[in-house]
Design an enzyme around this catalytic site. Structure first.
Site, PDB file in Angstrom:
ATOM      1  CE  LYS A 193      -1.582   3.048   2.873  1.00  0.00           C
ATOM      2  NZ  LYS A 193      -1.768   4.234   2.044  1.00  0.00           N
ATOM      3  N   GLY A 246       7.076   5.775   7.927  1.00  0.00           N
ATOM      4  CA  GLY A 246       6.146   6.890   8.103  1.00  0.00           C
ATOM      5  C   GLY A 246       6.411   7.582   9.420  1.00  0.00           C
ATOM      6  CB  SER A 247       4.361   9.937  11.311  1.00  0.00           C
ATOM      7  OG  SER A 247       3.172   9.189  11.398  1.00  0.00           O
ATOM      8  CB  VAL A 250       1.252   6.171  11.754  1.00  0.00           C
ATOM      9  CG1 VAL A 250       0.757   4.895  11.086  1.00  0.00           C
ATOM     10  CG2 VAL A 250       0.290   7.325  11.464  1.00  0.00           C
ATOM     11  N   GLY A 251       3.552   4.852  13.577  1.00  0.00           N
ATOM     12  CA  GLY A 251       4.432   3.712  13.851  1.00  0.00           C
ATOM     13  C   GLY A 251       4.164   3.069  15.202  1.00  0.00           C
ATOM     14  CD  GLU A 268      14.017   2.007   8.892  1.00  0.00           C
ATOM     15  OE1 GLU A 268      14.509   3.010   9.434  1.00  0.00           O
ATOM     16  OE2 GLU A 268      14.518   0.875   8.986  1.00  0.00           O
ATOM     17  CB  CYS A 302      12.960  10.410   7.521  1.00  0.00           C
ATOM     18  SG  CYS A 302      13.807   9.471   6.257  1.00  0.00           S
ATOM     19  CD  GLU A 404       9.698  13.919  11.106  1.00  0.00           C
ATOM     20  OE1 GLU A 404       8.632  13.362  11.407  1.00  0.00           O
ATOM     21  OE2 GLU A 404      10.583  13.376  10.441  1.00  0.00           O
TER      22      GLU A 404
END
Ligand code: NAP
Ligand code: MG
Length: 513
Positions: A193, A246-247, A250-251, A268, A302, A404
């Site tokens: 996805k 991703g962020s 969410v991680g 990551e 990132c 960030e």
């Protein structure tokens, strides 16, 4: 190209002026619409009126179908000898190389970074496929001496099954390639996805993989939202491997859910990377690197340099030259000649940058030294542009020095000496990339040892990782896995310990006779 002939063309919401290209999912060996028929638009962040095409906005049933097919395909793909797989990856190298310019153009159009950067993004996919084509002839296990006579020990690497891969929008082909290519090379199959913001580059990669001659059922792309498609992939009981970029927010959720199901999960996540500039640094070089690190990809990496930590003696000269260099950036649509910085990827992303600029302005003691405004007029009126922005007099605990931002905003901080610079550099939640500009070899080696980050550069920018080196970070940047190079192959394979006893009698390990 395979899907082009099958792409249905129909007018979408561009007033029926021209035909809008309709892209599809690739599930169970076929291009297809979302099961619910829903679509989303893909637009150009530098010219929002430019509609690139529509993509499926899939429901979770599409994931289920993809998983079923991938499970079936795994039974045969796992048995294909790796050197045979390697040849397909070599063909992929050739195809992506032939299409590099078109893929780069498409990526700039859908994501915004200038064409010289998107060429690099495609090149990363090429390099990753190249590495895989070599890895197919290695895939080494180990032979290990046994503690017993007439017994042989070795390890082999085994494919695992269906891999659920979820990627962000800032490296729309490179990051998917870092996941899909080693997953397939290791003998797994894939349900992928991509970010809904950059589906075309993901589509281009899948199309290239299919044109290279891989068995179609081993790779599925399901376009859709993180909330629906992403969550369903993470929680699907028949997907034992999850790789997410991703962020950190969410991680954390993905890590919790996937770990609870005892899945193998690689994450990551975010960064808040610092470039340290010591008094003895080559000033011009340090400025060039802080411009590239801070404003390359509009700061949406990132690994972006979002803090510059200057030793006191070089601080003022650095700031002066840094602002002069930032003024020279040419901001616009990245497929136009001479553009060096593109827009933010979306209105929401720019809004978040504008909010952080306001936060910075209100932080007690911080000074907005350059930029600070959204660009909304003339050539910039139709896109999500923002000026490169530099804050000075920033203190380590301020929000703009801790969180960030993921946009073109750099905070400059002062350090008393090298130890102070290390302390400031490490004083954050994240630990992805870092850079130190010094001519002192002791400080260079201390940086490798003492900086809490997965990547440390000496006299080079915080951005620019090479595809055959391990990539990833410490602390809130991830959960200890690495992408890239040889290390990622550990993630996509199980190690099996194999013993052959040729003594013909019962031998008992660890038991005294
Ligand atoms: P994001 O919001 O976390 O989204 C990343 C991907 O996850 C997208 O495909 C997204 O789908 C999907 N997603 C969102 N919520 C999900 C959920 N609950 N379950 C499963 N999937 C979900 O991150 P982003 O804003 O796109 O990307 C920027 C972030 O990525 C930054 O923090 C950056 O530092 C990080 N990043 C890290 C690395 C690295 O290697 N360390 C590299 C690049 C970027 P949709 O957006 O399509 O809905
Ligand atoms: Mg787009």
């Amino acid at each position: 190209m395979a899907s082009e002939a099958k792409d249905k063309k129909k007018a979408a919401s561009n007033g029926g002026k021209s035909k809008t290209k309709v892209y599809q999912n690739f599930i169970a060996g076929k291009w297809c619409d979302a099961a619910n028929g829903q679509i989303v638009e893909n637009r150009n962040p530098a010219m929002w009126s430019d509609l690139i095409g529509t993509f499926p906005h899939s429901p979770k049933e599409d994931v289920d179908r993809a998983v079923k097919s991938a499970q079936k395909a795994f039974k045969t793909w796992r048995l294909v000898p790796p050197p045979q797989k390697a040849k397909l990856f070599f063909r992929l190298v050739e195809i992506l190389t032939e299409r590099k310019e078109q893929h780069a153009f498409d990526m700039t159009r859908e994501m915004g970074k200038p064409i010289f950067e998107t060429r690099g993004d495609v090149q990363e996919a090429i390099d990753t496929a190249w590495y895989a084509s070599g890895e197919g002839y290695r895939m080494f296990g180990k032979t290990v001496p046994s503690e017993l006579n007439n017994k042989f020990n070795m390890t082999i690497r085994m494919p695992i099954g269906v891999c659920g891969l979820i990627s962000p929008w800032n490296f729309p082909m490179a990051i998917p390639s870092w996941k899909i290519i080693p997953a397939l090379m290791s003998g797994n199959t894939v349900v992928f996805k991509p970010a809904e913001m950059t589906p075309l580059s993901a589509h281009n990669l899948i199309e290239a993989i299919l044109d290279a001659g891989f068995p179609p059922e081993i790779v599925n792309i399901v376009h859709g939202s993180g909330k629906e498609v992403g969550t369903h992939i993470v929680n699907h009981p028949d997907i034992p491997v999850i790789s997410f970029t991703g962020s950190s927010a969410v991680g954390k959720v993905i890590g919790r859910d996937a770990s609870y199901m005892l899945k193998r999960v690689s994450m990551e996540l975010g960064g808040k990377n610092a470039q340290i500039v010591m008094n003895d640094a080559d000033l011009e070089h340090a400025v060039d690197c802080a411009i590239w690190g801070g404003f390359g990809t509009t700061g949406q990496r990132c690994t972006a340099t979002s803090r510059v930590i200057c030793e006191e003696g070089i601080h003022d000269a650095f700031v002066d030259k840094y602002i002069k260099a930032a003024k020279k950036l040419k901001i616009g649509y990245g497929n136009n000649e001479g553009i060096t910085m593109g827009p933010c990827v979306s209105e929401g992303q720019r809004k978040s940058v504008m909010d952080y600029v306001e936060i910075g302005k209100k932080e007690d003691g911080a000074t907005l030294a350059y930029g600070g405004k959204a660009l909304m007029k003339g050539d910039h009126a139709d896109g999500w542009f923002h000026e490169p922005t530099i804050f000075v007099d920033v203190k380590p605990n301020m929000r703009i020095a801790q969180e960030e931002i993921f946009g073109p905003v750099v905070s400059v901080l002062k350090a008393k000496n090298f130890d102070d610079a290390l302390k400031i550099s490490n004083g954050i939640d994240y630990g992805l990339s870092s850079a130190v500009f010094t001519k002192n070899v002791d400080q260079a080696f201390r940086s490798f040892r003492d900086i809490e980050a997965g990547i440390t550069y000496i006299n080079a920018a915080t951005i620019g990782a090479e595809a055959h080196m391990p990539f990833g970070g410490m602390k809130a940047t991830g959960n200890g896995h690495r992408e890239g190079g040889w290390e990622v192959y550990e993630f996509y394979s199980e190690t099996k310990a194999c013993y052959i006893d040729y003594s013909g009698k019962l031998q008992r390990a660890q038991i005294d006779d």
